[in-house]
Design an enzyme around this catalytic site. Structure first.
Site, mmCIF file in Angstrom:
data_model
loop_
_atom_site.group_PDB
_atom_site.id
_atom_site.type_symbol
_atom_site.label_atom_id
_atom_site.label_comp_id
_atom_site.label_asym_id
_atom_site.label_seq_id
_atom_site.Cartn_x
_atom_site.Cartn_y
_atom_site.Cartn_z
ATOM 1 C CG HIS A 1 0.514 9.671 2.404
ATOM 2 N ND1 HIS A 1 -0.286 8.555 2.357
ATOM 3 C CD2 HIS A 1 0.962 9.760 3.680
ATOM 4 C CE1 HIS A 1 -0.330 7.999 3.561
ATOM 5 N NE2 HIS A 1 0.414 8.705 4.389
ATOM 6 C CB THR B 1 -4.473 8.746 6.460
ATOM 7 O OG1 THR B 1 -3.137 8.323 6.188
ATOM 8 C CG2 THR B 1 -4.452 10.042 7.248
ATOM 9 C CB THR B 2 -3.632 3.298 6.022
ATOM 10 O OG1 THR B 2 -2.890 3.268 7.250
ATOM 11 C CG2 THR B 2 -2.857 4.080 4.977
ATOM 12 C CG HIS C 1 1.971 11.046 7.448
ATOM 13 N ND1 HIS C 1 0.921 10.370 6.881
ATOM 14 C CD2 HIS C 1 1.676 12.371 7.363
ATOM 15 C CE1 HIS C 1 0.016 11.263 6.467
ATOM 16 N NE2 HIS C 1 0.458 12.467 6.738
ATOM 17 C CG HIS D 1 -1.789 -1.133 1.380
ATOM 18 N ND1 HIS D 1 -2.890 -1.313 0.578
ATOM 19 C CD2 HIS D 1 -1.758 -2.201 2.209
ATOM 20 C CE1 HIS D 1 -3.500 -2.436 0.916
ATOM 21 N NE2 HIS D 1 -2.834 -3.000 1.900
ATOM 22 C CG HIS E 1 4.228 6.459 5.852
ATOM 23 N ND1 HIS E 1 4.046 6.157 7.180
ATOM 24 C CD2 HIS E 1 3.142 7.188 5.493
ATOM 25 C CE1 HIS E 1 2.903 6.664 7.599
ATOM 26 N NE2 HIS E 1 2.333 7.307 6.595
HETATM 27 ZN ZN LIG Z 1 0.643 8.353 6.397
#
Ligand SMILES: [Zn+2]
Ligand SMILES: *[C@@H]1O[C@H](CO)[C@@H](O)[C@H](O)[C@H]1NC(C)=O
Ligand SMILES: *[C@@H]1O[C@H](CO)[C@@H](O)[C@H](O)[C@H]1NC(C)=O
Length: 302
Positions: A117, A223-224, A140, A88, A115
């Site tokens: 986005h 957010t996942t 993040h 993901h 990580h």
């Molecule tokens: Zn994130």
């Protein structure tokens, strides 16, 4: 009979696929994975009332004097970081020596991972938007409150998880240290592959805490999936630079678990649902001091 068989086949296919969540761009007629609008069917927290990301309306953010600067620990020490393509996203694991305190958070937190986005070539992909504007990329850093050992344990504490968000804005010059990260992403092209970055320093990417006085704070979620709530979010006003060359290289490196290019790996904006976004008032401290000095000077001149 044939059409029934096809429908059955499609249903079977979907039952399998729907077990896996994905981003909007991965969803297609052939690959019917669970897109963000349907995450909640499998992960009920995703329809909670404190979800992230959000659009931050800067004029509506409440000044809060209880939001002091952070103390970052271990940001300028050399560490080995392992990077894994999780299907993901691509996750950089941080050792326990990286920590933080302050920032108006109730306790000490240790870093778990960072990580990014991102969008795609020519299209931005930050998760948070500022006054409706989506920025090219967002980093993040996930922190877990001590003494919890995992995200699952920290989940039941109102501020069990602290997430730091850095927005990137496009710059003419390259970011001097992002190429290491981009090259490493090129070594984890497919789901499950991993690599190591030696002698990495977080301070090469993240500014020092003394340069990060101004930030937004609100209570939200991961957010996942599973969209765990009880995340204390910090979105820094200061943006980090990335050149279009670096951005275009980065978005092409990895693939999702579906095999498609890992692009647009951001969740759509979630409703605020009555929450308040706070801002640290270190900005207003400076003008008021200046004003004070100015008025004092003019007083002397009279
Ligand atoms: Zn994130
Ligand atoms: C990083 O890994 C190298 C090679 O395995 C090792 O020699 C070094 O001590 C490690 N550094 C840290 C800070 O753990
Ligand atoms: C992705 O990789 C992980 C670990 O290698 C594996 O457990 C998982 O099943 C993979 N996901 C898919 C959808 O292939």
């Amino acid at each position: 009979y044939t059409s029934t068989a096809i429908v059955l086949l499609l249903l079977l296919n979907c039952t399998f696929c729907l077990a896996l969540w994905c981003y909007d761009t991965q969803y297609s007629c052939e690959e019917s994975c669970r897109d963000p609008s349907r995450w909640a069917a499998q992960f009920p927290s995703c329809r909670g009332l404190r979800q992230s990301p959000i659009n931050i309306v800067t004029s509506k953010a409440h000044s809060n004097s209880a939001l002091p600067p952070f103390n970052f620990i271990g940001h300028n020490k050399q560490i080995n970081v392992s990077l894994e393509n999780t299907g993901h996203s691509a996750t950089f694991s941080l050792p326990q020596s990286v920590r933080l305190s302050g920032g108006g958070l109730p306790g000490n937190y240790r870093a778990a991972n960072f990580h990014f986005h991102w969008g795609r070539e020519g299209s931005p992909g930050s998760e948070h938007t500022i006054d409706g504007e989506r920025l090219p990329m967002e980093m993040h850093i996930v922190h877990i409150k001590e003494p919890y050992g995992s995200l699952a344990e920290a989940e039941h504490d109102m501020a069990g998880i602290a997430l730091l968000a850095f927005l990137f804005q496009e710059s003419a010059e390259d970011h001097p240290h992002l190429d290491t990260v981009i090259e490493a992403l090129g070594r984890v092209q497919n789901n499950g592959s991993s690599t190591e970055i030696m002698n990495f320093r977080l301070s090469d990417i993240v500014p020092s805490a003394s340069e990060l006085h101004s930030y937004y704070r609100y209570v939200g979620s991961m957010t996942t999936p599973g969209c765990e709530q009880d995340v204390a979010w910090t979105v820094f006003k200061r943006m980090l630079p990335i050149s279009s060359r670096q951005l275009n290289a980065l978005v092409l490196k990895c693939r999702f678990w579906t095999g498609q290019p890992m692009i647009d790996n951001f969740r759509p904006i979630q409703p605020l649902d009555g929450r308040v976004v706070y801002k640290s008032n270190s900005d207003s401290l400076f003008p008021s001091l200046t004003l004070l000095i100015l008025s004092f000077t003019s007083y002397l001149e009279i």
